[in-house]
Design an enzyme around this catalytic site. Structure first.
Site: not given
Ligand code: OAD
Length: 252
Positions: A77, A111-113, A129, A158, A197
């Site tokens: 991290y 969902q981004n951190v 998240h 704690c 995704s």
């Molecule tokens: P993913 O990595 O699952 O998906 C990223 C998406 O972004 C994919 O569908 C790509 O096609 C798309 N992508 C890539 N480049 C792009 C761009 N320039 N413009 C637009 N889209 C683009 O990421 P998340 O869906 O955010 O959770 O994943 C969800 C969660 O899974 C995250 O928040 C994280 C992960 O495990 C935790 O950490 C709890």
């Protein structure tokens, strides 16, 4: 409505989507890792560069993994913190700050951190998240501000280990965050799913809540997701290109 609009899918912006946004009373936007990809922050699931293509989420993103090897998780991290600290918001993040000025109400759920929406100037961002830069007590959950340099910092209240303030697999979304996001999805007239995704629930269910409540739903993603066919619009393209174009069309 879904299939007819969807069949008009094309690279250029659909004027029906622009007019839906123009008429919208409340726009809810859900962003995922894809919106930060153009800032150089790796996504999770993209085949070559995605973090989960190189690392096992069960070793790095679960409470069990933290309890087993807190030092390893902190190293990972800290590496992500450094990577994000060097990144800057891109035109996609900036366009969302402008969109907020152009519609009566905008709720931004991410969902981004990485905090890049806030650094771009977005306010009241709902961090579904959590936040990479928060340190939380692993026992009590409170955010702790400290200046410890230890490999594994501890809670001054704690003595439990501190952990990064992100939601891991198997953990629940804080109730207030979940409630606010679900309420916004149910209330909005247009829902934009950007750079995700849509595989991780409950965040992925927000678009369904919006659809069930008759919102117009659009996806912006260079790789249409499995859900795209059920949405009203699927704009195939990078968020950093599509969102500024959308804002430009709305403003003119
Ligand atoms: P993913 O990595 O699952 O998906 C990223 C998406 O972004 C994919 O569908 C790509 O096609 C798309 N992508 C890539 N480049 C792009 C761009 N320039 N413009 C637009 N889209 C683009 O990421 P998340 O869906 O955010 O959770 O994943 C969800 C969660 O899974 C995250 O928040 C994280 C992960 O495990 C935790 O950490 C709890």
């Amino acid at each position: 409505m879904g299939s007819s609009r969807n069949s008009q899918r094309k690279l250029r912006l659909d004027p029906d989507l622009v007019s839906a946004l123009r008429d919208a009373r409340h726009v809810c936007v859900l962003t995922g890792a894809g919106i930060s990809a153009e800032s150089g922050v790796p996504t999770f699931r993209d085949a070559q560069q995605g973090l989960w293509a190189k690392y096992d989420p069960h070793q790095l993103a679960t409470p069990e993994a933290f309890e087993e090897n807190p030092e390893l998780l902190w190293r990972w991290y800290r590496w992500r913190r450094e990577l994000v600290a060097e990144a800057n918001p891109n035109p996609g993040h900036l366009a969302l700050t402008q969109l907020a000025e152009l519609v009566p109400r905008l709720t931004l759920v991410t969902q981004n951190v990485d905090g890049l929406h806030q650094r771009a100037g977005s306010h009241d961002v709902i961090e579904f998240h959590g936040n990479l830069f928060d340190d939380r007590c692993h026992a009590e959950g409170c955010v702790v501000v400290h200046n410890q340099q230890a490999a594994v910092p501890v809670c001054p209240n704690c003595g439990a280990n501190l952990r990064p303030g992100v939601v891991w697999f198997g953990e629940t979304i804080p109730e207030n965050v979940r409630n606010q996001s679900f309420a916004a999805a149910a209330d909005c007239s247009v829902f934009l799913s950007v750079g995700t995704s849509s595989l991780v629930y409950p965040a992925a269910g927000l678009a369904d809540i919006a659809r069930e409540n008759c919102a117009i739903v659009a996806e912006i993603n260079p790789n249409p997701t499995l859900h795209a066919e059920t949405y009203d619009f699927a704009i195939v393209g990078n968020a950093g290109v599509v969102l500024p174009k959308l804002v430009e069309s709305l403003a003119t």
